[in-house]
Scaffold this active site. Sequence first.
Site, PDB file in Angstrom:
ATOM      1  CG  ASP A 130      82.976  82.025  51.362  1.00 42.77           C
ATOM      2  OD1 ASP A 130      82.847  82.119  50.135  1.00 42.77           O
ATOM      3  OD2 ASP A 130      83.758  82.722  52.023  1.00 42.77           O
ATOM      4  NE  ARG A 138      83.091  80.842  55.616  1.00 45.51           N
ATOM      5  CZ  ARG A 138      84.298  80.345  55.419  1.00 45.51           C
ATOM      6  NH1 ARG A 138      84.766  79.412  56.242  1.00 45.51           N
ATOM      7  NH2 ARG A 138      85.042  80.754  54.414  1.00 45.51           N
ATOM      8  NE  ARG A 200      86.146  74.743  48.912  1.00 47.22           N
ATOM      9  CZ  ARG A 200      86.854  75.874  48.804  1.00 47.22           C
ATOM     10  NH1 ARG A 200      88.172  75.865  49.041  1.00 47.22           N
ATOM     11  NH2 ARG A 200      86.268  76.996  48.456  1.00 47.22           N
ATOM     12  CE  LYS A 230      83.521  78.932  46.389  1.00 52.60           C
ATOM     13  NZ  LYS A 230      83.375  79.562  47.724  1.00 52.60           N
ATOM     14  CG  HIS A 243      93.039  80.439  51.517  1.00 54.81           C
ATOM     15  ND1 HIS A 243      92.488  79.603  50.572  1.00 54.81           N
ATOM     16  CD2 HIS A 243      92.008  81.156  52.030  1.00 54.81           C
ATOM     17  CE1 HIS A 243      91.188  79.792  50.530  1.00 54.81           C
ATOM     18  NE2 HIS A 243      90.862  80.728  51.399  1.00 54.81           N
ATOM     19  CG  ASP A 316      89.383  83.761  46.206  1.00 54.92           C
ATOM     20  OD1 ASP A 316      88.662  83.997  47.195  1.00 54.92           O
ATOM     21  OD2 ASP A 316      89.878  82.634  45.992  1.00 54.92           O
TER      22      ASP A 316
END
Length: 387
Positions: A130, A138, A200, A230, A243, A316
Amino acid sequence: MRDKVKSSLVFLMLLLVLALSVCGFTSEDRDLWKQDEEVLEQQTQNLLDSMTLEQKVYQMFIVTPEMLTDGRAVTAFDETAAGALREYPVGGLIYFSKNLTDAAQTKELLRRTQASALEIEGLPLFQCVDEEGGRVARIGNHKGFEVPKVGAMGKINTEEDAYAAGSTIGAYLRGLGFTLDFAPDADVLTNPQNTAIGDRSFGEDAERVLRCASAYSDGLHAQGILSTFKHFPGHGATEADTHDGFAYTDLTYEELRQADLIPFAGAREAGADCVMVSHIAVPNITGDNTPCSLSYQMITEVLREDLGYDGIIVTDAMNMGAVVSQYASGEAAVAAVRAGADVILMPQNLQSAAEGVLAAVRSGVISEERIDASVRRLIRVKLKMKR
């Protein structure tokens, strides 16, 4: 609606033929292109025919390295990891900050992993991350790496800037050995209360989001990295975060088509290699609270048929609260495959998820032809990666 999509595709094909004629694309070029496609199709079929059902099902999973090593943190590829990959020949691995120390360690980890996969499976792994830029990076946000900083997509002003962001990220990902980026974010920020997506997203203008996401994707492609739009059908319309648990939007299909679905309707033309499906619920479309990642209506009828997307569809992460609070790993994986997903990302328990799908095929709940359709799509992309 589907007739309109088909008409648009025919028109686009006619424009492509005309453009190729003007650019000097000769009949000889067309013959070579046709031959190349025929060779690719034959190679794909040969590989598919050589695979066992177990091998095909495992190709449909992308997991963390720890899912192959019983939770032990992985920063190096050793014989234990190789043995796990032989036993569970998954289609891809996704890496997080804990797997990555610095550039030299990451290159060696990914190089050895890929070499082993080629030996074991005869196909490359999708080596995934990601890496959107901004707060989801990351590598870019990791103190062990000296890479150019790419800011939040919400700060992007032009398509040129979006292309530069994708190209910059793609360049350092390719240099490290990654092949697939779960980016760009193609959500339209239609709900101002949304915090899961926020900056984002490229913003609240759907057409601008599509243009910038397409440019970002082009930037990744210029560096040899696969891209992902996405989170279908648009996580920017929600308030809650999948999440943590259940999240939904009460928009109707017609309302989603006005904004949130516009980038995903353009995903095929943009050349997005994957579309990631979120776990949000859309009860005013499906009639219940089934996550979109497990919904045949949303994946097959809307994304595949109505919007005409023919690339790889990936869920996801299936270990997120919105799924694990309601479904066991095997149950969720079976539902996702039946819904039309090609790739199951990060199930809570890989073995249970894979065994669930295998049992469903053996009992006739899922046909082997359905499995083949997804695996054929994955093999084609991987064979192109090898070229």
